[in-house]
Design a protein around this motif. Structure first.
Motif, short mmCIF file in Angstrom:
data_model
loop_
_atom_site.label_atom_id
_atom_site.label_comp_id
_atom_site.label_asym_id
_atom_site.label_seq_id
_atom_site.Cartn_x
_atom_site.Cartn_y
_atom_site.Cartn_z
N ASP A 161 0.87 -1.20 0.01
CA ASP A 161 0.08 -0.11 -0.04
C ASP A 161 0.78 1.19 0.04
O ASP A 161 0.24 2.13 -0.07
N GLY A 162 2.22 1.02 0.01
CA GLY A 162 3.29 2.54 -0.15
C GLY A 162 3.54 2.77 1.31
O GLY A 162 4.39 3.59 1.32
N SER A 163 3.21 2.33 2.45
CA SER A 163 3.44 2.58 3.68
C SER A 163 4.69 1.84 3.96
O SER A 163 5.07 0.83 3.44
N ILE A 164 5.71 2.49 4.75
CA ILE A 164 6.90 2.01 5.28
C ILE A 164 6.70 1.12 6.40
O ILE A 164 6.11 1.37 7.30
N ILE B 19 11.87 10.48 8.88
CA ILE B 19 11.21 9.37 8.00
C ILE B 19 11.18 8.22 9.01
O ILE B 19 11.81 7.85 9.81
N ARG B 20 9.54 7.90 9.26
CA ARG B 20 9.61 6.82 10.10
C ARG B 20 8.36 5.66 9.51
O ARG B 20 7.90 5.90 8.43
N GLU B 21 8.38 4.48 10.37
CA GLU B 21 7.55 3.27 9.83
C GLU B 21 6.13 4.20 9.62
O GLU B 21 5.71 4.71 10.62
N GLY B 22 5.19 3.68 8.59
CA GLY B 22 4.12 4.03 8.39
C GLY B 22 4.07 5.34 7.21
O GLY B 22 3.02 5.61 6.72
#
Length: 170
Positions: A104-107, A144-147
């Motif tokens: 879905d493009g999220s980290i 930059i973070r997860e999500g």
């Protein structure tokens, strides 16, 4: 005859043989596809120009033997179909941040500052659509973070389906 001229003659004959790669093919092999990539965080949008490791050989090579990586560059490893990817740092001279990206493009996961030369596998432990490698510490520098959300290719304008575009809906 002296050995040096024999070596030179052998090199010239090899270069002219039909099995030797042509200069234009060698240049094409050395060229790397680059595309724009965007990461949207809660506070900002960050733009990068990244190399794409499309072929198995490019993915095996990755960023090995590189001595530096510009702040707004990196390498993208698309996974089609999505899979549980595992990376290591063998023959990688510089620390890297590895960002594992959901379909879905999220980290999904960030491995910050992966140590050069390490043979310890790094994985998100789940299937991912891609892995992005940035200069070590860059994700933290930019917050930059997860999500956070990642897109790449030409997502700003409608275009025919292109395998280098990854534009999941928000």
């Amino acid at each position: 005859m002296k050995p040096l001229p024999l070596l030179l003659l052998a090199a010239l004959l090899t270069a002219c043989s039909p099995s030797a790669p042509k200069a234009e093919n060698a240049t094409a092999t050395a060229r790397q596809t680059t595309i724009p990539l965007t990461i949207r965080t809660a506070k900002a949008t960050h733009r990068f120009t990244v190399e794409v490791a499309l072929t198995e050989k490019q993915q095996e090579q990755g960023l090995m033997f590189r001595k530096l990586l510009a702040p707004d560059s990196g390498m993208l490893f698309p996974m089609s179909p999505p899979r549980t990817a595992s990376f290591w740092m063998k023959n990688t001279l510089i620390p890297l941040d590895m960002l594992f990206i959901h379909t879905d493009g999220s980290i999904a996961y960030i491995k910050a500052n992966a140590a050069p030369y390490s043979r310890e596998p790094v994985s998100a432990g789940i299937p991912v659509a891609a892995v992005l490698e940035l200069r070590g510490g860059r994700a933290a520098e930019l917050g930059i973070r997860e999500g956070d959300r990642v897109t790449w290719g030409d997502c700003d304008r409608p275009a025919p389906s292109d395998p280098l575009n990854f534009c999941p809906g928000d």
